[in-house]
Design a protein around this motif. Sequence first.
Motif, mmCIF file in Angstrom:
data_model
loop_
_atom_site.group_PDB
_atom_site.id
_atom_site.type_symbol
_atom_site.label_atom_id
_atom_site.label_comp_id
_atom_site.label_asym_id
_atom_site.label_seq_id
_atom_site.Cartn_x
_atom_site.Cartn_y
_atom_site.Cartn_z
ATOM 1 N N ASP A 144 -86.724 -24.980 -12.710
ATOM 2 C CA ASP A 144 -86.465 -25.261 -14.190
ATOM 3 C C ASP A 144 -86.506 -23.900 -15.543
ATOM 4 O O ASP A 144 -86.435 -24.210 -16.235
ATOM 5 C CB ASP A 144 -87.731 -26.170 -14.529
ATOM 6 C CG ASP A 144 -87.607 -27.876 -14.105
ATOM 7 O OD1 ASP A 144 -86.196 -28.281 -13.819
ATOM 8 O OD2 ASP A 144 -88.519 -28.288 -13.814
ATOM 9 N N TYR A 157 -83.519 -21.501 -15.727
ATOM 10 C CA TYR A 157 -82.187 -21.470 -15.869
ATOM 11 C C TYR A 157 -81.625 -20.216 -16.675
ATOM 12 O O TYR A 157 -80.480 -19.805 -16.039
ATOM 13 C CB TYR A 157 -81.893 -22.832 -17.163
ATOM 14 C CG TYR A 157 -82.051 -24.128 -16.729
ATOM 15 C CD1 TYR A 157 -80.908 -24.400 -15.268
ATOM 16 C CD2 TYR A 157 -83.053 -25.460 -16.016
ATOM 17 C CE1 TYR A 157 -81.971 -26.300 -14.585
ATOM 18 C CE2 TYR A 157 -83.552 -26.273 -15.883
ATOM 19 C CZ TYR A 157 -82.749 -26.720 -14.921
ATOM 20 O OH TYR A 157 -83.344 -27.598 -14.700
ATOM 21 N N ASP A 185 -76.252 -26.071 -16.803
ATOM 22 C CA ASP A 185 -77.802 -27.160 -16.543
ATOM 23 C C ASP A 185 -79.448 -27.747 -16.724
ATOM 24 O O ASP A 185 -80.042 -28.502 -16.668
ATOM 25 C CB ASP A 185 -77.812 -26.541 -15.041
ATOM 26 C CG ASP A 185 -76.951 -26.076 -14.768
ATOM 27 O OD1 ASP A 185 -76.006 -27.027 -14.593
ATOM 28 O OD2 ASP A 185 -76.871 -24.856 -13.577
ATOM 29 N N GLU A 196 -78.464 -30.510 -19.556
ATOM 30 C CA GLU A 196 -78.671 -32.349 -18.582
ATOM 31 C C GLU A 196 -79.701 -32.389 -18.176
ATOM 32 O O GLU A 196 -80.252 -33.651 -18.399
ATOM 33 C CB GLU A 196 -77.173 -31.983 -17.569
ATOM 34 C CG GLU A 196 -77.084 -32.812 -16.624
ATOM 35 C CD GLU A 196 -76.579 -34.360 -17.088
ATOM 36 O OE1 GLU A 196 -76.993 -35.501 -16.445
ATOM 37 O OE2 GLU A 196 -76.149 -34.383 -18.203
ATOM 38 N N GLN A 197 -80.103 -31.494 -17.778
ATOM 39 C CA GLN A 197 -82.232 -31.753 -17.293
ATOM 40 C C GLN A 197 -82.386 -32.460 -18.524
ATOM 41 O O GLN A 197 -83.969 -33.419 -18.618
ATOM 42 C CB GLN A 197 -82.542 -30.825 -16.527
ATOM 43 C CG GLN A 197 -84.133 -30.962 -15.901
ATOM 44 C CD GLN A 197 -83.761 -32.243 -14.308
ATOM 45 O OE1 GLN A 197 -83.637 -32.608 -15.097
ATOM 46 N NE2 GLN A 197 -83.299 -31.157 -13.429
ATOM 47 N N ARG A 217 -84.599 -36.489 -18.892
ATOM 48 C CA ARG A 217 -85.656 -35.903 -19.146
ATOM 49 C C ARG A 217 -86.429 -37.060 -20.725
ATOM 50 O O ARG A 217 -86.791 -37.629 -20.351
ATOM 51 C CB ARG A 217 -86.837 -35.226 -18.710
ATOM 52 C CG ARG A 217 -86.792 -34.585 -17.664
ATOM 53 C CD ARG A 217 -87.426 -33.273 -17.329
ATOM 54 N NE ARG A 217 -87.037 -32.856 -15.712
ATOM 55 C CZ ARG A 217 -87.306 -31.474 -15.156
ATOM 56 N NH1 ARG A 217 -87.568 -30.709 -15.643
ATOM 57 N NH2 ARG A 217 -87.479 -31.924 -13.787
ATOM 58 N N GLN A 220 -93.195 -32.314 -17.106
ATOM 59 C CA GLN A 220 -91.899 -31.391 -16.612
ATOM 60 C C GLN A 220 -90.605 -30.522 -18.084
ATOM 61 O O GLN A 220 -91.565 -30.655 -19.315
ATOM 62 C CB GLN A 220 -90.792 -32.062 -16.332
ATOM 63 C CG GLN A 220 -91.552 -33.267 -14.822
ATOM 64 C CD GLN A 220 -90.056 -33.682 -14.460
ATOM 65 O OE1 GLN A 220 -90.381 -35.050 -15.461
ATOM 66 N NE2 GLN A 220 -90.287 -34.316 -13.347
ATOM 67 N N GLU A 235 -87.849 -27.679 -18.686
ATOM 68 C CA GLU A 235 -87.092 -26.629 -19.022
ATOM 69 C C GLU A 235 -87.161 -25.636 -19.936
ATOM 70 O O GLU A 235 -87.405 -25.537 -21.164
ATOM 71 C CB GLU A 235 -85.235 -27.087 -19.686
ATOM 72 C CG GLU A 235 -85.393 -29.152 -18.594
ATOM 73 C CD GLU A 235 -85.972 -29.643 -19.487
ATOM 74 O OE1 GLU A 235 -86.062 -30.677 -18.338
ATOM 75 O OE2 GLU A 235 -86.042 -29.859 -20.394
#
Length: 416
Positions: free
Chosen positions: A107, A109, A119, A122-123, A127, A221, A223
């Motif tokens: 995660d 990027y 990416d 979008e993640q 979430r 989680q 990003e």
Amino acid sequence: MKGTKPFDIPKRVVWEAWLRVKANKGSAGVDGVTIDVYEGNLENNLYRLWNRMSSGAYFPKAVRMVAIPKATGGNRELGIPTVEDRIAQTVLVLMLEPVLEPIFHEDSYGYRPGKSAHDAVEQARVRCLTKSWCIDLDVEKFFDTVNHTLLLKAVKKHETSPWMSLYVQRWLTAPGLTPDGQLRARDRGTPQGGAASPLLANLFLHYALDVWLTRHSPSAQFERYVDDVVIHCHTERQARYVRDKVAARLQACGLRLHPDKTKIVYCRDHRRVGRYPVVSFDFLGFTFQPRLGQSKQGEVYLGYGPAISRRAKKRIAAQCRSWNLGSLVSLPLSAVARRINAIVRGWYVYYSRFYPSLCRQALRVVNFHLRKWLMRKYKRYRSKTRATQALQRIYERDPSLFFHWQVGVIGLGQAA
């Protein structure tokens, strides 16, 4: 053996580094040597650089400091190394990146092969639909405050040759040359603008944040795009707990969360959205907030997702103004199109990935400046109404002339 160098740096890697630096273009450093000038004596220049790096005799020059306006106000300092120092840093990237890539978190990027800002966005979108809360993390002046000792420790842990940490240390401590000619010593930070800075930043935050967060809060989680981070949590209580723990962790690593810009955001149950003070956040040029959507069955619903941010719209409008199309009245409209089409296409490709209708709406500002061009070039179009009508006729006659016309951006926008 006679002639053996203490460090094994393949000449082909130096050549590949040069090709990357040339492709990335960029301005001259403190020595005033441009890419074209450096290329004028390329074979000798690259050999001398390879020879110095392989023998341990390579020392970088000072970094030219340039102030770049930030979208949020104030300035961000960029450090521009010389062309030769950019090549040397790229040699490090080419040789160290393959070692670090397998250990970096999935995660993370930013500036990584096979990963993109889209990416990450979008993640984050996915979430936000499964977790009700997130932390919009802002690391205050990250590139200015990176702890050299900790960063060098991380480099030494993974380096394949001692020259890597040796030269990283020299790059980190190379002074900055300010616009007024003053040399500024550096004992912390890695200047934005250096070819190795993104890789070194990722390495630092891999240990300062990614590994630590995975170990201590595995359900949170995240990003991360270099120092731009979003952390997802199930509850507000968990979000506050994780925020405080991350703040303490980063402080132990010499970093600080911005007290005003770091926010806890509510992003799920939209029936109760009015109960919470913060329901939106910006990430990589997109604003996440409650938005109306339509299902495949045609049903309208209130969702949560990203679209071009207000700051991005302001940047687009500012760049349109910087073109100063009124000064190009000696050119035909086709030449104006050639000047701006690639830029506008880049905006559209990036910002239309999510809610493209809002991106098209933002790009109407380009038509606003094209109308100003017509009003300045032709006396008969000095009236806004006449200029608007003329622009419409040009579109109808040649709808492929401008890129944004091709994707349906027809109306006029406002100058932001």
